[in-house]
Design an enzyme around this catalytic site. Structure first.
Site, PDB file in Angstrom:
ATOM      1  N   ARG A   1      -5.714  33.196 -10.678  1.00 13.09           N
ATOM      2  CA  ARG A   1      -3.783  32.702 -11.356  1.00 13.09           C
ATOM      3  C   ARG A   1      -3.893  32.227 -12.495  1.00 13.09           C
ATOM      4  O   ARG A   1      -4.406  31.576 -12.767  1.00 13.09           O
ATOM      5  CB  ARG A   1      -2.789  32.316 -10.295  1.00 13.09           C
ATOM      6  CG  ARG A   1      -3.126  33.154  -8.990  1.00 13.09           C
ATOM      7  CD  ARG A   1      -1.704  32.356  -7.921  1.00 13.09           C
ATOM      8  NE  ARG A   1      -2.015  31.425  -7.795  1.00 13.09           N
ATOM      9  CZ  ARG A   1      -1.534  30.615  -7.534  1.00 13.09           C
ATOM     10  NH1 ARG A   1       0.101  31.082  -6.639  1.00 13.09           N
ATOM     11  NH2 ARG A   1      -1.966  29.719  -6.597  1.00 13.09           N
TER      12      ARG A   1
ATOM     13  N   GLU B   1       9.056  28.075   0.195  1.00  9.74           N
ATOM     14  CA  GLU B   1       7.883  28.775  -0.146  1.00  9.74           C
ATOM     15  C   GLU B   1       8.733  30.311   0.472  1.00  9.74           C
ATOM     16  O   GLU B   1       9.987  30.096   1.526  1.00  9.74           O
ATOM     17  CB  GLU B   1       7.068  29.532   0.820  1.00  9.74           C
ATOM     18  CG  GLU B   1       5.942  28.229   0.615  1.00  9.74           C
ATOM     19  CD  GLU B   1       5.174  28.846  -0.477  1.00  9.74           C
ATOM     20  OE1 GLU B   1       4.742  29.992  -0.245  1.00  9.74           O
ATOM     21  OE2 GLU B   1       5.077  27.448  -1.146  1.00  9.74           O
TER      22      GLU B   1
ATOM     23  N   ARG C   1       1.208  31.884 -12.585  1.00  6.24           N
ATOM     24  CA  ARG C   1       1.720  30.864 -11.305  1.00  6.24           C
ATOM     25  C   ARG C   1       2.133  29.811 -12.504  1.00  6.24           C
ATOM     26  O   ARG C   1       1.272  29.224 -12.788  1.00  6.24           O
ATOM     27  CB  ARG C   1       0.426  29.856 -10.846  1.00  6.24           C
ATOM     28  CG  ARG C   1       0.882  28.735  -9.602  1.00  6.24           C
ATOM     29  CD  ARG C   1       2.110  29.610  -9.142  1.00  6.24           C
ATOM     30  NE  ARG C   1       2.287  27.846  -8.264  1.00  6.24           N
ATOM     31  CZ  ARG C   1       3.007  26.865  -7.948  1.00  6.24           C
ATOM     32  NH1 ARG C   1       4.000  26.833  -8.764  1.00  6.24           N
ATOM     33  NH2 ARG C   1       3.188  26.100  -7.039  1.00  6.24           N
TER      34      ARG C   1
END
Length: 285
Positions: A138, A99, A91
């Site tokens: 992540r 999004e 990330r």
């Protein structure tokens, strides 16, 4: 007469002794000077080596991990294959793209395509900040397209993909403690993109994501209507106090119910007024 000869002989011996002593002293002095010069030369050479070493270290002052982008998720999330052979989800720190997966926001597809075209299959260099991973496991990283020669605005602007997203209007700033190393640069780049109507800012001058978030280390902000139970969602908890930087560079925070609260597009979120004030913000008048 005999005494005079003795005195004369004694004086001659003294003169010879003085001459010999002076010669030896000069020789030692010359030798000392040469040794000192050699010592000085070594010192200068050593300083030079140290300088080169420092210069080299400054070029590599950030710890980078080489990786290859093996899969693309969206504008700010990718999979990489590390040199160890391990696959990891990454990330990007400091920015938030609209999004394009669990929901579709304005300019989300454009941001996703931009990241895919620039990163997929490419060798990159990952830099960690204070935090390592989020609650989804992540890796939180800055992604360099090539190794920076030094850390300055030009290198960040042109070589760090997180910053490139901000510069070109594919992302809003998202600051999440404790990963704040380049927050000031991202703020500047996003403001520049907004003022020049680049990317998502040309679609919506207020931005198309929730923007900046401070005070949580677990992921990016999302719209309140999104369920935190959605698989692989990027939800995070943050405070309700909005921090904004006006055109004069003043840091101002807005409490819920304040006159400009609903109109404010935050550049930071805070849980308490003390937290906002500690960050250099003042209460809106």
């Amino acid at each position: 007469m005999k005494n005079e000869k003795i005195v004369e002989k004694f004086l001659s011996i003294c003169v010879i002794a003085i001459i010999l002593f002076s010669a030896v002293g000069c020789s030692d002095f010359s030798s000392d000077n040469k040794n000192e010069d050699k010592s000085r030369q070594v010192l200068v050479s050593g300083d030079s080596d140290d300088h080169n070493s420092t210069s080299y270290e400054s070029k590599t002052s950030v710890q980078l991990e080489k990786a290859v982008v093996s899969r693309h998720i969206d504008g700010d999330t990718v999979y990489v294959r590390l040199e160890s052979g391990q696959n990891a989800k990454v990330r990007l720190i400091g920015v938030n793209t609209p999004e394009s997966t669990t929901k579709h926001e304005q300019y989300g597809e454009e941001a996703s395509s931009y990241t895919k075209s620039n990163l997929l299959g490419k060798t990159v260099y990952l830099e960690k900040d204070a935090g390592d991973t989020d609650k989804y496991g992540r890796l939180l990283r800055y992604v360099w397209l090539s190794q920076p020669e030094k850390i300055n605005e030009s290198e960040i602007r042109n070589k760090m993909f997180n910053a490139i997203l901000a510069v070109n209007g594919y992302a809003q700033q998202m600051t999440i403690q404790p990963n704040v190393k380049y927050a000031d640069y991202f703020r500047k780049f996003c403001r520049e993109a907004r003022e020049n109507d680049r990317g998502l800012w040309s679609v919506n001058s207020g931005g198309t994501t929730r923007g900046d978030s401070v005070g949580d280390t677990k992921g990016k902000s999302i719209s309140s209507e999104r369920s935190s139970s959605v698989k692989d969602s990027d939800s995070s908890d943050h405070g309700s106090i909005k921090g904004n930087i006006n055109s004069k560079g003043e840091k101002i925070y807005h409490m819920p119910g304040d006159s400009y609260y609903d109109k404010t597009n935050p550049e930071a979120w805070f849980n308490t007024e003390e937290e906002a004030q500690a960050a250099g913000y003042r209460r809106s008048k």
